[in-house]
Design a protein around this motif. Structure first.
Motif, PDB file in Angstrom:
ATOM      1  N   GLU A  88      62.649  56.306 -38.991  1.00 17.27           N
ATOM      2  CA  GLU A  88      62.543  57.022 -37.661  1.00 17.27           C
ATOM      3  C   GLU A  88      60.962  57.582 -37.593  1.00 17.27           C
ATOM      4  O   GLU A  88      60.319  57.395 -36.433  1.00 17.27           O
ATOM      5  N   GLY A  89      60.401  57.932 -38.600  1.00 17.06           N
ATOM      6  CA  GLY A  89      59.048  58.129 -38.543  1.00 17.06           C
ATOM      7  C   GLY A  89      57.970  56.895 -38.341  1.00 17.06           C
ATOM      8  O   GLY A  89      56.935  57.210 -37.542  1.00 17.06           O
ATOM      9  N   PHE A  90      58.291  55.746 -38.721  1.00 16.47           N
ATOM     10  CA  PHE A  90      57.567  54.600 -38.556  1.00 16.47           C
ATOM     11  C   PHE A  90      57.592  54.229 -37.097  1.00 16.47           C
ATOM     12  O   PHE A  90      56.730  53.811 -36.264  1.00 16.47           O
ATOM     13  N   LEU A  94      54.737  54.048 -34.596  1.00 15.63           N
ATOM     14  CA  LEU A  94      54.378  52.652 -33.836  1.00 15.63           C
ATOM     15  C   LEU A  94      54.044  53.302 -32.458  1.00 15.63           C
ATOM     16  O   LEU A  94      52.844  52.530 -31.751  1.00 15.63           O
ATOM     17  N   THR A  95      54.535  54.156 -31.757  1.00 15.73           N
ATOM     18  CA  THR A  95      54.277  54.370 -30.511  1.00 15.73           C
ATOM     19  C   THR A  95      52.723  55.046 -30.141  1.00 15.73           C
ATOM     20  O   THR A  95      52.529  55.155 -29.075  1.00 15.73           O
ATOM     21  N   THR A  96      52.422  55.697 -31.301  1.00 17.02           N
ATOM     22  CA  THR A  96      50.981  56.122 -31.295  1.00 17.02           C
ATOM     23  C   THR A  96      49.878  55.413 -31.564  1.00 17.02           C
ATOM     24  O   THR A  96      48.798  55.673 -31.404  1.00 17.02           O
ATOM     25  N   PRO A 108      55.403  48.121 -25.653  1.00 13.59           N
ATOM     26  CA  PRO A 108      56.130  47.139 -26.080  1.00 13.59           C
ATOM     27  C   PRO A 108      55.683  46.381 -27.369  1.00 13.59           C
ATOM     28  O   PRO A 108      56.718  46.044 -28.040  1.00 13.59           O
ATOM     29  N   THR A 109      54.742  46.588 -27.747  1.00 11.66           N
ATOM     30  CA  THR A 109      54.429  46.179 -29.050  1.00 11.66           C
ATOM     31  C   THR A 109      54.925  47.154 -30.095  1.00 11.66           C
ATOM     32  O   THR A 109      55.451  46.535 -31.178  1.00 11.66           O
ATOM     33  N   ALA A 110      55.137  48.294 -29.738  1.00 11.55           N
ATOM     34  CA  ALA A 110      55.734  49.276 -30.844  1.00 11.55           C
ATOM     35  C   ALA A 110      57.377  48.876 -30.848  1.00 11.55           C
ATOM     36  O   ALA A 110      57.736  49.246 -31.786  1.00 11.55           O
ATOM     37  N   ARG A 111      57.894  48.587 -29.465  1.00  9.15           N
ATOM     38  CA  ARG A 111      59.315  48.359 -29.569  1.00  9.15           C
ATOM     39  C   ARG A 111      59.594  46.947 -30.512  1.00  9.15           C
ATOM     40  O   ARG A 111      60.649  47.210 -31.086  1.00  9.15           O
TER      41      ARG A 111
END
Length: 117
Positions: A88-90, A94-96, A108-111
């Motif tokens: 969950e932390g990862f 990714l979104t940051t 979108p890259t984070a998703r």
């Protein structure tokens, strides 16, 4: 890219895969079990998946390992020790991240990588 990875890439040149190999070398020095398990997994999926899918999995696993080794208080020594909290932390991490091209956030890259896990 960390200083260690940059130095390894400079030493090996800029041939295809040099960045990935340098990043895996850094991960292997910090956590040999994580790197070895990821390598075995990538070899296994390469039998059944297309090359682009294996490359995507390689990219995601490297990001995840780098996250585990740098952003967690107690980095796990192997994937068996990875917790739900780590994953969950990862996904939040990714979104940051900033995009490599324009420095903007790229949800979108984070998703994409989060879906691989």
């Amino acid at each position: 890219m960390t200083a260690a990875v940059a130095a390894a890439v400079t030493a090996t040149g800029s041939e295809p895969g040099a960045v990935a190999a340098a990043e895996w070398a850094v991960i292997a020095r910090r956590s040999p079990l994580l790197a070895d398990t990821a390598s075995q997994y990538l070899q296994q999926i390469s039998v059944a998946l297309r090359p682009a899918s294996v490359v995507a999995a390689d990219n995601t696993l490297r990001l995840f390992c780098r996250y585990l080794l740098s952003a967690t208080a107690q980095p796990p020594t192997g994937f068996a020790a990875v917790s739900r909290q780590d994953i969950e932390g990862f996904k939040i991490w990714l979104t940051t991240r900033r995009g490599a091209v324009d420095g903007e956030h790229d949800p979108p890259t984070a998703r994409g990588p989060a879906d691989v896990l």
